[in-house]
Design a protein around this motif. Structure first.
Motif, PDB file in Angstrom:
ATOM      1  N   GLN A 170       0.826  -1.204   0.000  1.00 27.06           N
ATOM      2  CA  GLN A 170       0.000   0.000   0.000  1.00 27.06           C
ATOM      3  C   GLN A 170       0.863   1.259   0.000  1.00 27.06           C
ATOM      4  N   ILE A 171       1.949   1.224   0.761  1.00 30.80           N
ATOM      5  CA  ILE A 171       2.868   2.365   0.771  1.00 30.80           C
ATOM      6  C   ILE A 171       3.482   2.553  -0.620  1.00 30.80           C
ATOM      7  N   LEU A 172       3.780   1.446  -1.282  1.00 30.07           N
ATOM      8  CA  LEU A 172       4.326   1.540  -2.635  1.00 30.07           C
ATOM      9  C   LEU A 172       3.331   2.191  -3.588  1.00 30.07           C
ATOM     10  N   THR A 173       2.052   1.819  -3.500  1.00 30.30           N
ATOM     11  CA  THR A 173       1.052   2.434  -4.379  1.00 30.30           C
ATOM     12  C   THR A 173       0.897   3.918  -4.062  1.00 30.30           C
ATOM     13  N   MET A 174       1.061   4.284  -2.786  1.00 29.93           N
ATOM     14  CA  MET A 174       1.018   5.698  -2.425  1.00 29.93           C
ATOM     15  C   MET A 174       2.157   6.454  -3.100  1.00 29.93           C
ATOM     16  N   LEU A 175       3.344   5.863  -3.103  1.00 25.94           N
ATOM     17  CA  LEU A 175       4.496   6.507  -3.733  1.00 25.94           C
ATOM     18  C   LEU A 175       4.312   6.606  -5.250  1.00 25.94           C
ATOM     19  N   LEU A 176       3.784   5.525  -5.856  1.00 23.80           N
ATOM     20  CA  LEU A 176       3.522   5.561  -7.297  1.00 23.80           C
ATOM     21  C   LEU A 176       2.469   6.622  -7.633  1.00 23.80           C
ATOM     22  N   SER A 177       1.466   6.746  -6.775  1.00 23.04           N
ATOM     23  CA  SER A 177       0.449   7.779  -6.982  1.00 23.04           C
ATOM     24  C   SER A 177       1.058   9.168  -6.883  1.00 23.04           C
ATOM     25  N   LEU A 178       1.994   9.339  -5.950  1.00 23.86           N
ATOM     26  CA  LEU A 178       2.670  10.628  -5.800  1.00 23.86           C
ATOM     27  C   LEU A 178       3.473  10.965  -7.052  1.00 23.86           C
ATOM     28  N   VAL A 179       4.148   9.955  -7.614  1.00 23.38           N
ATOM     29  CA  VAL A 179       4.900  10.167  -8.859  1.00 23.38           C
ATOM     30  C   VAL A 179       3.954  10.575  -9.987  1.00 23.38           C
ATOM     31  N   ALA A 180       2.801   9.910 -10.072  1.00 23.06           N
ATOM     32  CA  ALA A 180       1.823  10.247 -11.111  1.00 23.06           C
ATOM     33  C   ALA A 180       1.312  11.670 -10.933  1.00 23.06           C
ATOM     34  N   LEU A 181       1.081  12.099  -9.682  1.00 21.28           N
ATOM     35  CA  LEU A 181       0.642  13.470  -9.429  1.00 21.28           C
ATOM     36  C   LEU A 181       1.720  14.477  -9.814  1.00 21.28           C
ATOM     37  N   ILE A 182       2.976  14.123  -9.567  1.00 21.36           N
ATOM     38  CA  ILE A 182       4.089  14.988  -9.979  1.00 21.36           C
ATOM     39  C   ILE A 182       4.122  15.118 -11.500  1.00 21.36           C
ATOM     40  N   PHE A 183       3.861  14.002 -12.190  1.00 15.05           N
ATOM     41  CA  PHE A 183       3.766  14.051 -13.657  1.00 15.05           C
ATOM     42  C   PHE A 183       2.670  15.025 -14.098  1.00 15.05           C
ATOM     43  N   TRP A 184       1.563  15.042 -13.353  1.00 13.12           N
ATOM     44  CA  TRP A 184       0.464  15.952 -13.685  1.00 13.12           C
ATOM     45  C   TRP A 184       0.876  17.403 -13.458  1.00 13.12           C
ATOM     46  N   TRP A 185       1.497  17.655 -12.305  1.00 13.63           N
ATOM     47  CA  TRP A 185       1.905  19.025 -11.980  1.00 13.63           C
ATOM     48  C   TRP A 185       2.968  19.557 -12.941  1.00 13.63           C
ATOM     49  N   THR A 186       3.797  18.654 -13.472  1.00 16.37           N
ATOM     50  CA  THR A 186       4.844  19.090 -14.394  1.00 16.37           C
ATOM     51  C   THR A 186       4.391  19.093 -15.852  1.00 16.37           C
ATOM     52  N   GLY A 187       3.140  18.690 -16.107  1.00 15.87           N
ATOM     53  CA  GLY A 187       2.597  18.745 -17.454  1.00 15.87           C
ATOM     54  C   GLY A 187       2.795  17.496 -18.277  1.00 15.87           C
ATOM     55  N   ILE A 188       3.441  16.482 -17.727  1.00 15.13           N
ATOM     56  CA  ILE A 188       3.629  15.230 -18.472  1.00 15.13           C
ATOM     57  C   ILE A 188       2.278  14.536 -18.656  1.00 15.13           C
ATOM     58  N   ILE A 189       1.461  14.566 -17.609  1.00 15.91           N
ATOM     59  CA  ILE A 189       0.090  14.055 -17.686  1.00 15.91           C
ATOM     60  C   ILE A 189      -0.845  15.244 -17.884  1.00 15.91           C
ATOM     61  N   ASN A 190      -1.592  15.231 -18.968  1.00 24.10           N
ATOM     62  CA  ASN A 190      -2.492  16.348 -19.257  1.00 24.10           C
ATOM     63  C   ASN A 190      -3.969  15.957 -19.207  1.00 24.10           C
ATOM     64  N   HIS A 191      -4.267  14.699 -18.888  1.00 20.14           N
ATOM     65  CA  HIS A 191      -5.640  14.245 -18.644  1.00 20.14           C
ATOM     66  C   HIS A 191      -5.633  13.536 -17.287  1.00 20.14           C
ATOM     67  N   PRO A 192      -5.773  14.295 -16.203  1.00 16.46           N
ATOM     68  CA  PRO A 192      -5.482  13.774 -14.863  1.00 16.46           C
ATOM     69  C   PRO A 192      -6.615  13.019 -14.171  1.00 16.46           C
ATOM     70  N   ALA A 193      -7.748  12.816 -14.820  1.00 16.78           N
ATOM     71  CA  ALA A 193      -8.906  12.228 -14.131  1.00 16.78           C
ATOM     72  C   ALA A 193      -8.571  10.873 -13.507  1.00 16.78           C
ATOM     73  N   VAL A 194      -8.016   9.963 -14.303  1.00 14.10           N
ATOM     74  CA  VAL A 194      -7.709   8.624 -13.789  1.00 14.10           C
ATOM     75  C   VAL A 194      -6.599   8.694 -12.740  1.00 14.10           C
ATOM     76  N   THR A 195      -5.660   9.615 -12.915  1.00 15.10           N
ATOM     77  CA  THR A 195      -4.572   9.790 -11.954  1.00 15.10           C
ATOM     78  C   THR A 195      -5.107  10.219 -10.596  1.00 15.10           C
ATOM     79  N   ILE A 196      -6.047  11.160 -10.591  1.00 13.96           N
ATOM     80  CA  ILE A 196      -6.632  11.632  -9.337  1.00 13.96           C
ATOM     81  C   ILE A 196      -7.411  10.513  -8.655  1.00 13.96           C
TER      82      ILE A 196
END
Length: 227
Positions: A170-196
């Motif tokens: 579970q901690i690992l999925t939290m870290l992976l989710s944090l990486v995905a959110l960072i991708f969103w904040w940096t513009g790498i992810i531009n459709h963030p619905a599934v990420t959120i």
């Protein structure tokens, strides 16, 4: 009678190594009946390991030959896309599966993580090869996080007596989710619905485990992180 101090099992025949981990066995007290040699009590694990090793090497050799041929064909009949690289990535993914999930006989948790992460990298590589459009990071990466969360829930229900052992996942999925959110904040992810959604599910699952798990969850965290 012999005892394996690594696996904590008792061996009743006269074999010198543990059939599970191949550690040298220690001799314990024997009764007259136990001194009698009992052949063929355990399968020949070495033969199975040799066969798997040969299969992995054969696959690697054939993969190199096949991929070289595909690249040559792709180069001769090039039509704007290096489809041979997509084939190569798929071949590599199956090799990793064969080499590190089947031959190594690792735990199922590691196999699940390795296969999911490997599948994500495979789709990202395909996305890049065909002309990067971002569908891999926008949808595949957060979907993989949701898939891991679902696997954790199923494993906790199946192995309900030791559900706290999945907190590390579970901690690992939290870290992976944090990486995905960072991708969103940096513009790498531009459709963030599934990420959120993936980040929210991971957070809710972890917080719920801590609240309802209470002392067992806290003890597991202390054991894992030595605090």
């Amino acid at each position: 009678m012999r005892i394996c101090r690594t696996c904590h099992v008792t061996i009743k025949d006269q074999t010198l190594v543990c059939p599970l981990c191949h550690s040298v066995l220690e001799t314990d007290r024997e009764t007259p009946e136990e001194k009698e040699y009992v052949p063929g009590m355990y399968p020949d694990v070495k033969d199975v390991s040799r066969m798997l090793n040969f299969v992995v090497k054969l696959y690697l050799f054939l993969s190199i030959v096949v991929e070289a041929g595909l690249i040559a064909i792709n180069a001769v009949f090039y039509s704007g896309m290096w489809w041979s690289l997509i084939c190569g990535v798929g071949i590599l993914y199956f090799y990793i599966t064969l080499r590190y999930s089947i031959q190594k006989r690792t735990g199922y948790k590691r196999i699940i993580l390795r296969q999911i992460i490997g599948g994500v990298l495979l789709t990202v590589a395909i996305d890049v090869i065909v002309g990067y459009r971002g569908w891999s990071v926008n949808y595949v990466v957060p979907s993989a996080i949701l898939l891991i969360d679902l696997a954790i829930i199923i494993l906790m229900l199946v192995n309900i007596q030791y559900w706290q052992s999945y907190i590390l996942l579970q901690i690992l999925t939290m870290l992976l989710s944090l990486v995905a959110l960072i991708f969103w904040w940096t513009g790498i992810i531009n459709h963030p619905a599934v990420t959120i959604v993936a980040a929210a599910v991971s957070a809710v699952l972890f917080v719920g485990t801590l609240i309802f798990g209470d002392r067992r969850a806290k003890n597991e965290l202390k054991r894992r992180f030595h605090v």
